[in-house]
Scaffold this active site. Sequence first.
Site, PDB file in Angstrom:
ATOM      1  N   PHE A 492       5.433  -9.490  -2.355  1.00  0.00           N
ATOM      2  CA  PHE A 492       4.010  -9.244  -2.576  1.00  0.00           C
ATOM      3  C   PHE A 492       3.366  -8.665  -1.318  1.00  0.00           C
ATOM      4  CE2 PHE A 492      -0.320 -10.883  -1.954  1.00  0.00           C
ATOM      5  CZ  PHE A 492      -0.982 -10.195  -2.977  1.00  0.00           C
ATOM      6  N   GLU A 493       3.770  -9.172  -0.126  1.00  0.00           N
ATOM      7  CA  GLU A 493       3.222  -8.679   1.121  1.00  0.00           C
ATOM      8  C   GLU A 493       3.605  -7.212   1.347  1.00  0.00           C
ATOM      9  OE1 GLU A 493       4.300 -11.293   4.291  1.00  0.00           O
ATOM     10  OE2 GLU A 493       3.971 -13.114   3.100  1.00  0.00           O
ATOM     11  N   LEU A 494       4.858  -6.891   0.993  1.00  0.00           N
ATOM     12  CA  LEU A 494       5.301  -5.499   1.132  1.00  0.00           C
ATOM     13  C   LEU A 494       4.541  -4.583   0.179  1.00  0.00           C
ATOM     14  CD1 LEU A 494       7.140  -3.356   2.323  1.00  0.00           C
ATOM     15  CD2 LEU A 494       8.946  -4.106   0.741  1.00  0.00           C
TER      16      LEU A 494
END
Length: 573
Positions: A492-494
């Site tokens: 999700f962060e990527l």
Amino acid sequence: MWTGVYWALPVILLLLPGVQVTFYTFQETEGFLTGMQPSGYIALAGDQFIMQCASLNQSVIYNDSESYQNKVAWFRHYQNGGQAQPVGNGQENIILKGNFLWFPKLETVHSGVYSCQIRDEKIYLTLAVIQKDKTHCQDYAHSTVDLLSGSGDSITCPAMTCYSASGHLPVRWYKNGKLVKLNKNRPTLELENEKLVLKTVYKRDAANYTCDFNYSENDTLWIVRRMLTVRVFGKETKIPPSILNFNGVETIEAELGKPLTLECRVNFGFERNSTPTIKWLVNSNDNSTDISLELEESRIVEDDGNGKTIIHTAYFSKVTERHLIATFTCFAQNFQGNTTGVLRLKKKSPVNGPFLTYVLCGIILTVIFIFGGSAYIYIHWIEIVLLYRNYFPYDETIGDGKEYDAFISHANHSSSEDILESEEGGGVTEEMFVLKLLPEFLEQQCGYKLCFLERDVLPGGAYTEDIVASIKRSRRVIYVLSPRYISSPCIFELQTGINQLLVDDQFKLILIKFRPLPEMDTLPHIVKKALNILPAMKWNGSKSNHSDSTFWKNVRYHMPVKKTKISNGDPGL
């Protein structure tokens, strides 16, 4: 006129084994002579000639269809009675095409008896080639006829006047091999004995024409065959020729003692009854007469039907001082007038040998320097950029509203994998790399401000909101990629960083492959595409440990440009 030749060839036929000469009576049709079968062909040396594998007096004199190529065999018979030899393979300038033999240029040695085999039929044909200079007739020369489109004109069979008028009948004309007949759709076409009359000339009248007529002497019947090319042009020119490669007076350089060729390129408009005149004239200013052209020659380089371009050259084997004071005039003339162009020579400055060597060496060294310098810059580009930043610092972070230089995105750690990671990472685990080496190098040595979720974000907030807010407040996101990262919710962060990359031109992603990544088929499409396109740095274990390694130089190269103090020391060592 050629009685000996006429009688010799039939005798040759009679002497050949298996050859029979048959004379028979046939009806008079379309003006053909009755009473005898022609003995063969009379043709002139220097002409092109076609002989079809068929009986004489045909309505079609050749067929160039490839379907005949392997069905017709041609042979030549010799007076000594030896075995007939195959012909048509290009030797002796005799070529087989379709069902006929083509002689591009007849020679007297082509005289003789020929036979052809097609299906079950064998046909014998005699050819008598006469040299033009061996006769007293002057009507042999022209084999090309030029006509003007839209005008009225006629085509005369060459050499008709060279034969007794009482001995021949009207000419049979062929256009591209087919018999020319009167046609009600072409009322402007008439046949008048030896002439083909065209009351109106059209472009389509340009073709290869053949004229045949029967000729008898001493009770021997022959077919005289001539071939000619008819060209149809537009209008005749009304202007003098033009010199294309120089105008008026022009000066060119010449080197003493060296050969020299003068070239004059002239365009002549079409004239039907004119032969273009072009030559070089020499005028010496000291009135000497010892300057002469050693070789002059002309060649046609273009002929499009509306005119022709001719190059006329003059050659000197050795340029002397007298050539330098003379003038050379190109003179070109047609029926409409003449044109001249003047060339003068000037002494060519000698080239200093050592100077030329120095120039060449300088050029070579310059090229080597350019290529070598380009290669060095390409290899050491990162070091050059970092060095420039040290001596000419500027800060790109001023006024951008960002709080952090980089947000660190990494996977949660598991102590059970530390031993394996330590072995593969050159004694450095993923946790050690993220929590120790990165902060020591980027924060302590380079002066950057990093954002760690577990360190710099207050607990209690929603995970997704904290990630989005932290990334928006950062100028870079450093992703530490590993199999653990790919299989964790950190994706999700990527994905959030990729979305931010699409809307913020100053924002960048820094990908670090700490360990080889597995297959990524299950990842979101945008993430998979980004991982395949975006460049990534690889952690090489112990090779990447010290701060002067290529790895850490690349990390610093991709970080924001700002005024920082670089302290010495290796991260983690």
